[in-house]
Design an enzyme around this catalytic site. Structure first.
Site, PDB file in Angstrom:
ATOM      1  N   GLU A  74     -17.675  18.616   3.126  1.00 47.33           N
ATOM      2  CA  GLU A  74     -16.983  19.204   1.971  1.00 47.33           C
ATOM      3  C   GLU A  74     -17.785  19.029   0.691  1.00 47.33           C
ATOM      4  O   GLU A  74     -17.943  19.970  -0.093  1.00 47.33           O
ATOM      5  CB  GLU A  74     -15.612  18.533   1.783  1.00 47.33           C
ATOM      6  CG  GLU A  74     -14.557  18.997   2.775  1.00 47.33           C
ATOM      7  CD  GLU A  74     -13.397  18.014   2.926  1.00 47.33           C
ATOM      8  OE1 GLU A  74     -12.461  18.340   3.638  1.00 47.33           O
ATOM      9  OE2 GLU A  74     -13.455  16.901   2.347  1.00 47.33           O
ATOM     10  N   GLY A 116       0.815  -1.213   0.000  1.00 49.99           N
ATOM     11  CA  GLY A 116       0.000   0.000   0.000  1.00 49.99           C
ATOM     12  C   GLY A 116       0.844   1.256   0.000  1.00 49.99           C
ATOM     13  O   GLY A 116       1.673   1.448   0.892  1.00 49.99           O
ATOM     14  N   ALA A 161      -4.696  11.413   7.830  1.00 49.54           N
ATOM     15  CA  ALA A 161      -3.394  11.350   7.174  1.00 49.54           C
ATOM     16  C   ALA A 161      -2.227  11.535   8.159  1.00 49.54           C
ATOM     17  O   ALA A 161      -1.256  10.763   8.097  1.00 49.54           O
ATOM     18  CB  ALA A 161      -3.330  12.387   6.048  1.00 49.54           C
ATOM     19  N   GLY A 183      -0.102   4.465   0.313  1.00 49.19           N
ATOM     20  CA  GLY A 183      -0.745   5.648   0.891  1.00 49.19           C
ATOM     21  C   GLY A 183       0.204   6.346   1.854  1.00 49.19           C
ATOM     22  O   GLY A 183       1.422   6.154   1.802  1.00 49.19           O
ATOM     23  N   PHE A 184      -0.357   7.144   2.748  1.00 51.93           N
ATOM     24  CA  PHE A 184       0.500   7.908   3.655  1.00 51.93           C
ATOM     25  C   PHE A 184       1.349   6.993   4.533  1.00 51.93           C
ATOM     26  O   PHE A 184       2.549   7.212   4.686  1.00 51.93           O
ATOM     27  CB  PHE A 184      -0.341   8.846   4.520  1.00 51.93           C
ATOM     28  CG  PHE A 184      -0.896  10.017   3.757  1.00 51.93           C
ATOM     29  CD1 PHE A 184      -0.042  11.003   3.280  1.00 51.93           C
ATOM     30  CD2 PHE A 184      -2.247  10.137   3.494  1.00 51.93           C
ATOM     31  CE1 PHE A 184      -0.524  12.094   2.572  1.00 51.93           C
ATOM     32  CE2 PHE A 184      -2.744  11.227   2.785  1.00 51.93           C
ATOM     33  CZ  PHE A 184      -1.886  12.201   2.323  1.00 51.93           C
ATOM     34  N   ASP A 227      -5.187   3.425   8.122  1.00 49.91           N
ATOM     35  CA  ASP A 227      -6.614   3.166   8.352  1.00 49.91           C
ATOM     36  C   ASP A 227      -6.922   1.694   8.589  1.00 49.91           C
ATOM     37  O   ASP A 227      -8.021   1.354   9.018  1.00 49.91           O
ATOM     38  CB  ASP A 227      -7.439   3.648   7.148  1.00 49.91           C
ATOM     39  CG  ASP A 227      -7.537   5.163   7.106  1.00 49.91           C
ATOM     40  OD1 ASP A 227      -7.057   5.813   8.048  1.00 49.91           O
ATOM     41  OD2 ASP A 227      -8.111   5.677   6.128  1.00 49.91           O
TER      42      ASP A 227
END
Lengths: 420, 420
Positions: free
Chosen positions: A172, A12, A317, A14-15, A301
């Site tokens: 948002e 992964g 994040a 991601g962050f 996550d």
């Protein structure tokens, strides 16, 4: 020698995964970073791609470009299908397998309908760039269909937008949708007035932005109301279909429903053969490893962990980045024969959410503010953290133009509606 | 009064349709512009989206945004299914129908395989933004698959790229592919060297860029060779499948084949019930109308017309714009009761094609040049004609960055490979 250098596999990009990989740059390890896609995604701005404010490449960068100078890292675009902890092996969907000495699993979360998977085709969620482009297509097409529709009830349904879930993403999306209807599309249609659109934000709980202090959540709600968003709290959704949303007895005719209500951990967690929480997340040890498997780490996550005060580390994040960097620290110490660092401790720098043009809420440990100052803070923070110089420049330019003209530069319908 | 004002229906929002619509801004008509998509596309830069240099929204603008201030124009996102000339009616795919007093049909061309439709899944063509994103996905994924592949022959096939067709699009694609392999991706892979890639440009005819003078075509070929492109002329393709391309006896193992060899007119032309040429185009009268139907105009790539010297009007953007503007002139004269203007005359300002970084060929009526000056001319001409201020700024910025860094900013794999 590759044979003696420990092999760290990161699943992964991601962050969590990217930060772990980068923090191992000077370590004497071989790293293989696997990701289904070819890019790292700046997820906090994904809603801007969905609402046609930014282009997909504005908020993404190829993983192998980010890591091109890190000689100990190899990037592979591949999907991990299963993990065999005993054999220390990652099974790929392609049929290949990769052996590891240490494993960092951070495949994140996907949106989830909690037993209502039948709602999925009518209420798309927002986790990937493809999700964002599909939502963009739906939003833009809804106004086009309304313009072509002669039946007033059918037209009203095309001009009704329901956002399910009052967390940051839902807020948002709803705020930006209201802005698009009232400002961006003004004077562009001949048969409809986009300003007649209804935007509803449906939250099952008692208030929006439940992770924020009460006063800021109330400010966010007031900002949404000023933008024309109909905020309904305490109203769980009982059904979603092609015609709209049911809230108990009430039925809202809406052809566009967006899902921002729930996430579940990536299904890869199930192959780890450890207990998962209700959302499918892995309860990790204080050093982010699995019980009995100090060589397997779970972060971002996909992991769930309690802080000292009993609250969970949030799925944001900064937490993912801190977990990634912490795991690198543990591994560096371990491979160097040094003692293990103290357990992982989440440093909470604050919480922020944006509502639309010039409205946001910021909570920096009691230092709370909202409105235009909060929006400016949010804007600078997000642009600062965007990866890559060009992205920052282009995003700033897009936003500066959008601010002055109310225009959104990515209003391009891409792809075909798979439901048609 | 809407009842008395003539209704002009324009089918297709490309260069011909958009220019016709804009040139009718001050005319006492109602205009309905239909398009399948929601945007006008700056097609000359589509290959830049396909090769990850630009984002899709960089070269597209919503039609209704472009026309927002033109009060006599209504934009409808809808697909025209058939035209009934006698009833003066356009039948839409949605089941609705639109009546017209005058009709301008300019739905352009699509790529065509001339009886070899079985090749389509293996050799995608480039006409729409979705095509461009699909080609981008294939190109980027090919390098990723090569990096993961251990078998040398299979790896070589992933690193072999065939472009079929040596016209401007084929030359642009082949040149840019070579640049990506040699420069953009340098040092980003660990198991492969992208510089080992083979890029082949396969042209059935005797030379590339057949519409250019011999000397310029030879210069283009030399530029391609310098970039490392293997140019094969006089080699018709006999078969394309998942394994690659056959040229008579020779078989080239290539997992990425791009089709730039042929176009055919949009199938809507068939419903006009008039004779079509081999490519499906409509032979129009000198005033761009259909014989016996002075209220039906055909323009752009859908029309075919001979110039005074017997050569056809080329299927390029300037010709489409001129046709669109000419039709508006005819209609304005007709509705005002003035005499018809002289027959359409194509004004040929020249011909230009780009090969890659710093190489292009320009032919301005005998004033011919190539290399860096031609590339600069090409760059300025294309950015100048891009619609919308923001697009120009962002495209210039992207190109300036790309020029100095060799980077391409849209290297993001979107969507799923439908063949998998």
């Amino acid at each position: 020698m590759p044979g003696n250098t420990p092999h760290v596999v990161v699943v992964g990009g991601g962050f969590a995964g990217l930060w772990a990989t980068r923090a191992l740059a000077s370590a004497d390890v071989r790293i293989t970073l696997l990701d289904r896609g070819n890019h790292h995604l700046f997820q906090p701005l994904l809603y801007q791609v969905a609402t046609a404010g930014l282009s997909a490449p504005d908020i993404a960068a190829p993983l192998r470009h980010i890591l091109r100078r890190q000689g100990n890292a190899t990037v592979l675009m591949a999907e991990a299908a299963a993990i065999d902890k005993d054999a220390r092996r990652v099974q790929l969907a392609s049929g290949d397998a990769i052996d590891y000495d240490a494993l960092i699993v951070c495949t994140g979360a996907t949106h989830a309908y909690f037993g209502n998977d039948a709602w999925a085709p009518f209420a798309p969620g927002l986790k990937t760039l493809d999700d964002a482009l599909a939502i963009r297509r739906r939003i833009l097409t809804a106004f086009e269909r309304a313009e072509a529709e002669r039946d007033p009830a059918a037209r009203a349904a095309w001009l009704t937008f329901c956002v399910v879930g009052g967390g940051p993403t839902g807020v948002e999306l709803a705020g930006t949708l209201a802005e698009i209807a009232r400002h961006t599309l003004r004077k562009e249609f001949r048969n409809i007035d986009p300003g007649d659109s209804r935007v509803l934000l449906l939250e099952a709980g008692p208030r929006v932005l439940s992770t924020f202090p009460d006063a800021l959540a109330a400010k966010a709600r007031a900002s949404l109301a000023r933008l024309g968003v109909d905020v309904r709290t305490g109203t769980p959704v009982s059904r979603i279909d092609a015609d709209g949303v049911s809230l108990g007895e009430e039925h809202i005719a809406a052809r566009t429903v967006l899902w921002a209500a729930g996430v579940a951990a990536s299904p890869l967690a199930r192959t780890l053969d450890v207990p998962l929480d209700r959302a499918g997340r892995v309860a990790v040890q204080p050093d982010l490893t699995l019980p009995g498997h100090p060589e397997v780490f779970v972060a971002g996550d996909l992991a769930t962990l309690q802080r000292a005060d009993g609250r969970p580390v949030p799925g944001v994040a900064p937490a993912a980045k801190q977990m990634g960097a912490y795991i690198a620290q543990v591994l560096r110490a371990r491979f160097a024969g040094r003692s293990a660092p103290a357990p992982f401790r989440y440093r909470d720098y604050g919480n922020l959410a944006t509502i639309g043009r010039r409205a946001a809420v910021v909570d920096l440990h009691g230092f709370r503010f909202s409105g235009f100052p909060a929006w400016t803070f949010w804007l600078l923070a997000h642009v600062f953290f965007l990866i890559g110089f060009r992205n920052r420049v282009v995003v700033m330019l897009d936003w500066a133009m959008a601010y002055w003209t109310y225009q959104r530069n990515a209003r391009i319908v891409l792809g075909k509606d798979p439901t048609k």
